[in-house]
Design an enzyme around this catalytic site. Structure first.
Site, PDB file in Angstrom:
ATOM      1  N   HIS A 120       1.254  -1.144   0.078  1.00  0.00           N
ATOM      2  CA  HIS A 120      -0.106  -0.127   0.243  1.00  0.00           C
ATOM      3  C   HIS A 120       0.892   1.173  -0.137  1.00  0.00           C
ATOM      4  CE1 HIS A 120      -3.967  -2.331   2.096  1.00  0.00           C
ATOM      5  NE2 HIS A 120      -3.422  -3.087   0.507  1.00  0.00           N
ATOM      6  N   CYS A 128       3.845  12.792  -7.570  1.00  0.00           N
ATOM      7  CA  CYS A 128       3.080  14.340  -7.640  1.00  0.00           C
ATOM      8  C   CYS A 128       1.894  13.532  -8.687  1.00  0.00           C
ATOM      9  CB  CYS A 128       3.472  14.517  -9.090  1.00  0.00           C
ATOM     10  SG  CYS A 128       2.806  15.736 -10.003  1.00  0.00           S
ATOM     11  N   CYS A 131       1.933  14.060 -12.952  1.00  0.00           N
ATOM     12  CA  CYS A 131       3.396  13.486 -13.545  1.00  0.00           C
ATOM     13  C   CYS A 131       3.782  12.815 -12.863  1.00  0.00           C
ATOM     14  CB  CYS A 131       4.024  14.455 -14.032  1.00  0.00           C
ATOM     15  SG  CYS A 131       5.779  14.474 -12.673  1.00  0.00           S
ATOM     16  N   CYS A 149       4.388  19.615  -6.602  1.00  0.00           N
ATOM     17  CA  CYS A 149       5.526  18.525  -6.900  1.00  0.00           C
ATOM     18  C   CYS A 149       6.902  18.986  -7.637  1.00  0.00           C
ATOM     19  CB  CYS A 149       5.169  17.953  -8.933  1.00  0.00           C
ATOM     20  SG  CYS A 149       6.395  17.080  -9.811  1.00  0.00           S
ATOM     21  N   CYS A 152       6.681  19.602 -11.840  1.00  0.00           N
ATOM     22  CA  CYS A 152       5.755  20.768 -12.782  1.00  0.00           C
ATOM     23  C   CYS A 152       4.781  21.441 -12.265  1.00  0.00           C
ATOM     24  CB  CYS A 152       4.408  19.317 -13.712  1.00  0.00           C
ATOM     25  SG  CYS A 152       4.039  18.535 -12.131  1.00  0.00           S
ATOM     26  N   THR A 190      -3.058  -8.789  10.646  1.00  0.00           N
ATOM     27  CA  THR A 190      -4.479  -7.301   9.897  1.00  0.00           C
ATOM     28  C   THR A 190      -5.165  -8.390   9.684  1.00  0.00           C
ATOM     29  OG1 THR A 190      -4.608  -7.401   7.664  1.00  0.00           O
ATOM     30  CG2 THR A 190      -3.388 -10.354   8.227  1.00  0.00           C
ATOM     31  N   SER A 191      -6.403  -7.435  10.201  1.00  0.00           N
ATOM     32  CA  SER A 191      -7.871  -8.090   9.966  1.00  0.00           C
ATOM     33  C   SER A 191      -8.187  -9.291   8.631  1.00  0.00           C
ATOM     34  CB  SER A 191      -8.531  -6.806  10.571  1.00  0.00           C
ATOM     35  OG  SER A 191      -8.782  -6.159   9.091  1.00  0.00           O
ATOM     36  N   ASN A 215      -2.768 -13.230  15.917  1.00  0.00           N
ATOM     37  CA  ASN A 215      -3.556 -11.993  16.432  1.00  0.00           C
ATOM     38  C   ASN A 215      -4.356 -11.900  17.739  1.00  0.00           C
ATOM     39  OD1 ASN A 215      -5.901  -9.666  15.676  1.00  0.00           O
ATOM     40  ND2 ASN A 215      -5.408 -10.070  13.196  1.00  0.00           N
TER      41      ASN A 215
HETATM   42  C1  BV8 Z   1      -8.649  -2.122  -4.908  1.00  0.00           C
HETATM   43  C2  BV8 Z   1      -3.170   2.721   2.812  1.00  0.00           C
HETATM   44  C3  BV8 Z   1      -9.565  -1.962  -7.492  1.00  0.00           C
HETATM   45  C4  BV8 Z   1      -3.637   4.138   2.738  1.00  0.00           C
HETATM   46  C5  BV8 Z   1      -4.650   1.092   2.488  1.00  0.00           C
HETATM   47  C6  BV8 Z   1     -15.893  -5.599  -1.674  1.00  0.00           C
HETATM   48  C7  BV8 Z   1     -14.763  -7.041  -1.400  1.00  0.00           C
HETATM   49  C8  BV8 Z   1     -13.603  -7.024  -2.023  1.00  0.00           C
HETATM   50  C9  BV8 Z   1     -12.586  -5.876  -1.838  1.00  0.00           C
HETATM   51  C10 BV8 Z   1     -13.505  -4.416  -2.424  1.00  0.00           C
HETATM   52  C11 BV8 Z   1     -14.561  -4.843  -0.913  1.00  0.00           C
HETATM   53  N1  BV8 Z   1     -15.084  -3.361  -1.201  1.00  0.00           N
HETATM   54  C12 BV8 Z   1     -14.542  -2.383  -1.539  1.00  0.00           C
HETATM   55  C13 BV8 Z   1     -13.397  -3.292  -1.983  1.00  0.00           C
HETATM   56  C14 BV8 Z   1     -11.941  -3.010  -2.647  1.00  0.00           C
HETATM   57  C15 BV8 Z   1     -11.497  -1.709  -1.396  1.00  0.00           C
HETATM   58  C16 BV8 Z   1     -11.563  -3.136   0.298  1.00  0.00           C
HETATM   59  O1  BV8 Z   1     -10.731  -4.018   0.071  1.00  0.00           O
HETATM   60  N2  BV8 Z   1     -12.414  -2.558   1.114  1.00  0.00           N
HETATM   61  C17 BV8 Z   1     -12.426  -2.997   2.126  1.00  0.00           C
HETATM   62  C18 BV8 Z   1     -12.454  -2.579   3.265  1.00  0.00           C
HETATM   63  C19 BV8 Z   1     -13.555  -3.818   2.479  1.00  0.00           C
HETATM   64  N3  BV8 Z   1      -9.843  -2.490  -1.568  1.00  0.00           N
HETATM   65  C20 BV8 Z   1      -9.554  -1.347  -2.066  1.00  0.00           C
HETATM   66  O2  BV8 Z   1     -10.100  -0.136  -2.908  1.00  0.00           O
HETATM   67  C21 BV8 Z   1      -7.695  -1.886  -3.328  1.00  0.00           C
HETATM   68  N4  BV8 Z   1      -8.019  -1.493  -4.545  1.00  0.00           N
HETATM   69  O3  BV8 Z   1      -8.991  -3.179  -4.979  1.00  0.00           O
HETATM   70  O4  BV8 Z   1      -8.560  -1.787  -6.227  1.00  0.00           O
HETATM   71  C22 BV8 Z   1      -9.014  -1.578  -7.945  1.00  0.00           C
HETATM   72  C23 BV8 Z   1      -9.026  -2.889  -8.885  1.00  0.00           C
HETATM   73  C24 BV8 Z   1      -8.037  -2.084 -10.915  1.00  0.00           C
HETATM   74  C25 BV8 Z   1      -8.368  -1.366 -11.409  1.00  0.00           C
HETATM   75  C26 BV8 Z   1      -8.748   0.437 -10.328  1.00  0.00           C
HETATM   76  C27 BV8 Z   1      -9.186  -0.616  -9.011  1.00  0.00           C
HETATM   77  C28 BV8 Z   1      -7.123  -0.708  -1.551  1.00  0.00           C
HETATM   78  C29 BV8 Z   1      -6.721  -0.645  -0.675  1.00  0.00           C
HETATM   79  C30 BV8 Z   1      -5.503  -0.459  -0.511  1.00  0.00           C
HETATM   80  C31 BV8 Z   1      -6.415   0.517   0.036  1.00  0.00           C
HETATM   81  N5  BV8 Z   1      -5.337   1.301   1.138  1.00  0.00           N
HETATM   82  N6  BV8 Z   1      -3.719   1.625   3.231  1.00  0.00           N
HETATM   83  C32 BV8 Z   1      -2.861   4.545   4.748  1.00  0.00           C
HETATM   84  O5  BV8 Z   1      -2.844   3.465   5.149  1.00  0.00           O
HETATM   85  O6  BV8 Z   1      -3.753   5.879   4.841  1.00  0.00           O
HETATM   86  S1  BV8 Z   1      -5.614   0.267   3.587  1.00  0.00           S
HETATM   87  C33 BV8 Z   1      -5.605   0.289   5.532  1.00  0.00           C
HETATM   88  O7  BV8 Z   1      -6.366  -0.991   5.780  1.00  0.00           O
HETATM   89  C34 BV8 Z   1      -4.552   0.132   5.951  1.00  0.00           C
HETATM   90  O8  BV8 Z   1      -3.371  -0.013   4.920  1.00  0.00           O
HETATM   91  C35 BV8 Z   1      -4.376  -1.489   6.865  1.00  0.00           C
HETATM   92  O9  BV8 Z   1      -2.853  -1.705   6.871  1.00  0.00           O
HETATM   93  C36 BV8 Z   1      -5.117  -2.221   6.057  1.00  0.00           C
HETATM   94  C37 BV8 Z   1      -5.884  -3.198   6.765  1.00  0.00           C
HETATM   95  O10 BV8 Z   1      -6.282  -2.782   7.498  1.00  0.00           O
HETATM   96  P1  BV8 Z   1      -5.435  -4.387   8.549  1.00  0.00           P
HETATM   97  O11 BV8 Z   1      -3.441  -3.774   8.314  1.00  0.00           O
HETATM   98  O12 BV8 Z   1      -5.716  -5.327   8.595  1.00  0.00           O
HETATM   99  O13 BV8 Z   1      -5.068  -2.975   9.952  1.00  0.00           O
HETATM  100  P2  BV8 Z   1      -6.764  -3.431  10.949  1.00  0.00           P
HETATM  101  O14 BV8 Z   1      -7.066  -1.844  11.627  1.00  0.00           O
HETATM  102  O15 BV8 Z   1      -7.222  -3.409   9.668  1.00  0.00           O
HETATM  103  O16 BV8 Z   1      -6.447  -5.022  11.576  1.00  0.00           O
HETATM  104  C38 BV8 Z   1      -5.275  -4.768  12.442  1.00  0.00           C
HETATM  105  C39 BV8 Z   1      -5.181  -6.322  12.665  1.00  0.00           C
HETATM  106  O17 BV8 Z   1      -4.044  -6.576  13.789  1.00  0.00           O
HETATM  107  C40 BV8 Z   1      -6.990  -6.892  14.078  1.00  0.00           C
HETATM  108  O18 BV8 Z   1      -6.914  -8.153  13.723  1.00  0.00           O
HETATM  109  C41 BV8 Z   1      -6.276  -6.186  15.556  1.00  0.00           C
HETATM  110  O19 BV8 Z   1      -7.073  -7.264  16.135  1.00  0.00           O
HETATM  111  C42 BV8 Z   1      -4.580  -7.121  14.845  1.00  0.00           C
HETATM  112  N7  BV8 Z   1      -3.592  -6.673  16.280  1.00  0.00           N
HETATM  113  C43 BV8 Z   1      -3.979  -5.378  16.745  1.00  0.00           C
HETATM  114  N8  BV8 Z   1      -3.240  -5.326  18.023  1.00  0.00           N
HETATM  115  C44 BV8 Z   1      -2.648  -6.388  17.821  1.00  0.00           C
HETATM  116  C45 BV8 Z   1      -2.945  -6.821  16.564  1.00  0.00           C
HETATM  117  N9  BV8 Z   1      -2.337  -8.360  16.369  1.00  0.00           N
HETATM  118  C46 BV8 Z   1      -0.947  -8.720  16.815  1.00  0.00           C
HETATM  119  N10 BV8 Z   1      -0.435  -7.773  17.903  1.00  0.00           N
HETATM  120  C47 BV8 Z   1      -1.469  -6.380  18.235  1.00  0.00           C
HETATM  121  N11 BV8 Z   1      -0.818  -5.921  19.528  1.00  0.00           N
HETATM  122 ZN    ZN Z   2       4.576  16.427 -11.274  1.00  0.00          ZN
END
Ligand code: BV8
Ligand code: ZN
Length: 248
Positions: A120, A128, A131, A149, A152, A190-191, A215
């Site tokens: 991610h 940018c 560009c 940027c 540009c 990861t969730s 987890n």
């Molecule tokens: C895409 C960067 C398409 C930004 C992030 C329905 C079904 C399937 C998919 C989708 C759907 N509806 C929409 C989608 C697509 C969507 C998606 O998956 N949505 C989800 C919400 C359903 N995905 C996208 O949009 C992706 N792109 O599909 O593109 C496409 C295809 C072609 C052409 C154009 C488009 C892009 C997804 C990336 C989004 N960006 N981050 C930023 O961070 O600011 S995602 C964000 O969530 C973070 O990166 C994070 O890492 C990620 C996942 O969350 P986790 O890492 O799992 O973190 P979370 O808090 O959820 O869980 C923490 C876990 O740790 C828990 O289980 C907890 O119990 C545990 N924990 C806590 N403490 C501890 C621990 N474990 C151990 N020890 C501890 N101490």
């Molecule tokens: Zn640029």
């Protein structure tokens, strides 16, 4: 077992290589970085749709930059924890090893991991909005309300993958290929909700790999793994590694 190119056999008799790890926000929780979906998680305060999407950046780039500057300042004050460090140690000991992360905080690199597939992107890189320019920027915060940027002059954005954006296909393919040939995959903090990252462990499972999940609680992936270690990543990973590291 003799010879360095033999597949290392775990004390418990399972293959150790090729060794793949997938991490999420939970591995950085004990460094003080809030996760996305736990209580007090990032997305609770800010709805993802308001901030981590190209539409929101289009509509209000300053708001999105305030959110990422808040995260940059928080991450800049956080140190890698024992779980990050254990993974860096494993990378040095296991030749055929791939670390895949959903996190953008850079803590795996800070802990000494050298090869990290950042699915991610990274909060420490900007790119940018117009560009192809992309560059490292470690300032926390970035002082300009919306940085420009250098090539540009158009608005710069965090070089991270937002919801609805596709991942870097080369990085995603490398991660999927590593999973497809793996014999062991650790899935840490990861969730397993965000796709396509959440499907990577199933690629490993279909390839016959052993899946070990670390987890605090069960996830949608739990029914598909061989072992779920419940507890903080710092403790559970260190104990697992102590039980399973090769001794030769
Ligand atoms: C895409 C960067 C398409 C930004 C992030 C329905 C079904 C399937 C998919 C989708 C759907 N509806 C929409 C989608 C697509 C969507 C998606 O998956 N949505 C989800 C919400 C359903 N995905 C996208 O949009 C992706 N792109 O599909 O593109 C496409 C295809 C072609 C052409 C154009 C488009 C892009 C997804 C990336 C989004 N960006 N981050 C930023 O961070 O600011 S995602 C964000 O969530 C973070 O990166 C994070 O890492 C990620 C996942 O969350 P986790 O890492 O799992 O973190 P979370 O808090 O959820 O869980 C923490 C876990 O740790 C828990 O289980 C907890 O119990 C545990 N924990 C806590 N403490 C501890 C621990 N474990 C151990 N020890 C501890 N101490
Ligand atoms: Zn640029």
């Amino acid at each position: 077992m003799t010879g360095s190119n033999e597949t290392r056999i775990l004390m418990t008799g399972i293959d150790l290589e090729p060794f793949v790890v997938l991490t999420g926000a939970g591995i950085s929780a004990e460094s003080g970085i809030p996760t996305f979906r736990g209580d007090g998680g990032l997305w609770e305060k800010y709805r993802a749709v308001d901030l981590a999407t190209p539409e929101s950046f289009q509509r209000d780039p300053e708001l999105v930059w305030r959110f990422y500057n808040w995260r940059r300042e928080m991450v800049a004050n956080c140190m890698p924890n024992q779980a990050h460090k254990t993974l860096a140690e494993i990378e040095h000991l296991i030749p055929d090893y791939t670390l895949i992360t959903q996190n953008i905080d850079g803590l795996h690199y800070a802990a000494g991991s050298q090869n990290v597939l950042e699915l991610h992107g990274s909060i420490w890189r900007l790119r940018c909005s117009a560009c192809e320019e992309r560059w490292e920027d470690r300032r926390a915060p970035v002082p300009e309300p919306v940085p420009a940027c250098p090539a540009c002059g158009e608005p710069a954005r965090p070089d991270v993958v937002w919801f609805g954006e596709s991942l870097d296909i080369k990085i995603l393919q490398k991660a999927q290929q590593a999973a497809a040939r793996s014999r062991l995959m650790l899935i840490i903090g990861t969730s397993a909700i965000v796709h396509p990252a959440a499907a990577i462990p199933l690629v490993a499972r279909n390839a016959g790999a052993r899946l070990v999940e670390i987890n605090m609680e069960a996830t949608p992936l739990s029914p598909y793994v061989d072992e779920t270690l419940l507890g903080p990543a710092t403790e559970q990973l260190a104990e697992w590694w102590l039980r399973n590291r090769p001794h030769n």
